[in-house]
Design a protein around this motif. Structure first.
Motif, PDB file in Angstrom:
ATOM      1  N   ALA A 196      66.961  57.678  59.082  1.00 57.84           N
ATOM      2  CA  ALA A 196      67.613  59.331  59.389  1.00 57.84           C
ATOM      3  C   ALA A 196      67.343  60.265  60.250  1.00 57.84           C
ATOM      4  N   GLY A 197      65.873  60.250  60.807  1.00 56.98           N
ATOM      5  CA  GLY A 197      65.589  60.999  61.941  1.00 56.98           C
ATOM      6  C   GLY A 197      66.835  60.853  63.169  1.00 56.98           C
ATOM      7  N   VAL A 198      66.682  59.505  63.530  1.00 61.14           N
ATOM      8  CA  VAL A 198      67.621  59.208  64.882  1.00 61.14           C
ATOM      9  C   VAL A 198      68.810  59.662  63.937  1.00 61.14           C
ATOM     10  N   LEU A 199      69.033  59.870  63.386  1.00 59.17           N
ATOM     11  CA  LEU A 199      70.920  60.268  63.181  1.00 59.17           C
ATOM     12  C   LEU A 199      70.531  61.690  63.329  1.00 59.17           C
ATOM     13  N   VAL A 200      69.785  62.516  63.445  1.00 59.11           N
ATOM     14  CA  VAL A 200      69.894  63.670  62.951  1.00 59.11           C
ATOM     15  C   VAL A 200      69.571  63.829  64.087  1.00 59.11           C
TER      16      VAL A 200
END
Length: 419
Positions: free
Chosen positions: A389-393
């Motif tokens: 999720a952090g990579v996507l954000v």
């Protein structure tokens, strides 16, 4: 919104080479990020699961880390030994259920030799209270029987019935080999992913037999033959360490205090779980280094995607200007570029996860056999999901910069041909 997503997809299709390069960059970053995290967590779990359901480890007076290292991980040597009489008193203690005596100091072609009894195979547990299992054969039945770990059998190619010679000390040279008393492989343990896999197990009586005629690490007298050793009553004089299981966990501190204040010789009793926690705390620097490396990998991948988007933006200035001229608002331009970045990032995450698990499925047996590390193919943990999720954000944020630059470009600047 649907037409905007379709436009973003068509745009990526027209720039497939650049998009595939960005996708590959994000995919590799995700593979390394999740791979490092999985190795870190499983290495910690494997480390903590080396020994299970053992209440105390008793050895000569020393630090708890040193006692844990040489008794469990076969690293280093003991500062002193335990007298056989002290071991007998410990074994007869009313709160002690079972004991596993251990004698270390010899080796075989780079693998540590462990002198013990059949209680080792009956009571030693690892992981989630998993007992040792035999792949072939069984425990000791004769004086010169040996049970070898799975890694020893694999690397040295030993089979049931093969003979091996133990060397005195850790150096396996011709002058310090106990070649007068060879051992026969009568048992091969199943893989455990622990130091047991890299150990050669023999009986305590056999350890005494091979050291008859040896003093201070040198052969000073005539050793025994197998026939003489079979007839002699052999009893150990000293041990390296003892693993202890108690009748009740409540008595752990009481027995530990009894051992630490034992009047006949200086002894130390440690609780393996606490000592393992202290040892891992000392290795926290390596754990943090892995976290930093994985973070830098993810940042590098996102920066690569950002560089690709910015480079392609200079080639798309006319496209942006035409869209503006056709009535597209600045918000539409921003959403177009951000959606492209998010689409690349999301696809990179999906392909990264598939590539990681596919690679693990193929490399899992090799990693287990070569490094003793089991990497399960389980669902991503909550922390791994948060990383994705952090990579996507981060991909969304990365897409804002080229979107902001496109927003700042004037319509006239895009329609003007510059020479």
């Amino acid at each position: 919104m649907i037409s905007l997503l379709g436009l973003a997809g068509q745009s990526l299709k027209n720039r497939r080479a650049t998009a595939l390069l960005s996708l590959l960059t994000v995919t590799i970053a995700v593979v390394l990020l999740l791979g490092v995290e999985k190795v870190r967590t499983q290495a910690k779990a494997s480390f903590a699961n080396t020994l299970s359901n053992t209440d105390l480890i008793v050895g000569a007076r020393s630090g708890p880390i040193n006692l844990l290292l040489y008794s469990v991980f076969r690293i280093g040597n003991a500062t002193n030994n335990i007298g056989w009489d002290s071991y007998q008193r410990l074994r007869e203690h009313s709160d002690v259920n079972w004991t596993i005596p251990i004698s270390l100091g010899d080796s075989h072609r780079g693998f540590r030799v462990v002198g013990t009894t059949n209680d080792y195979f009956a009571h030693y547990q690892y992981g989630q209270k998993q007992p040792l299992a035999f792949r072939q054969g069984g425990p000791f039945s004769g004086l010169f029987d040996t049970v070898i770990g799975a890694q020893v059998a694999k690397e040295l190619g030993y089979k049931m019935g093969d003979s091996l010679i133990i060397a005195h000390g850790l150096a396996d040279k011709g002058f310090n080999q106990h070649d007068n008393l060879p051992f026969t492989v009568t048992g091969i343990l199943a893989p455990t992913g622990t130091p047991v896999d890299r150990s050669v197990h023999v009986s305590l009586e056999a350890i005494e037999a091979i050291h008859v005629g040896w003093e201070s690490g040198a052969r000073l007298g005539q050793g025994l033959t197998q026939a003489q050793a079979q007839q002699r009553k052999l009893q150990p004089e000293q041990l390296t360490a003892v693993m202890v299981g108690l009748n009740s966990k409540i008595k752990t501190f009481a027995v530990q205090r009894w051992v630490n204040t034992y009047p006949r010789e200086p002894l130390t009793a440690i609780m393996p779980g606490i000592a393992l926690h202290e040892l891992w705390g000392m290795m926290r620097v390596g754990e943090q280094a892995l976290l930093v490396i994985s973070g830098f990998v993810a940042v590098a991948g996102l920066l690569g995607m950002l560089s690709s988007l910015l480079t392609s933006l200079n080639e798309r200035r006319r496209e942006m200007a035409i869209l503006r001229a056709m009535g597209a608002r600045p918000l539409h331009i921003i959403l177009l570029l951000v959606s492209e970045a998010v689409a690349i990032t999301l696809a990179g995450i999906v392909f990264g996860v598939l590539l990681l698990y596919g690679g693990l499925a193929l490399a899992q047996p090799y990693i287990l056999s070569e490094f003793g590390l089991f990497l399960p193919l389980d669902w991503p943990s909550s922390y791994e999901l948060s990383l994705m999720a952090g990579v996507l954000v981060a991909g969304f944020i990365v897409g804002l910069l080229p979107a902001w630059r496109a927003y700042r470009q004037a319509l006239a600047d895009g329609m003007t041909i510059k020479v």
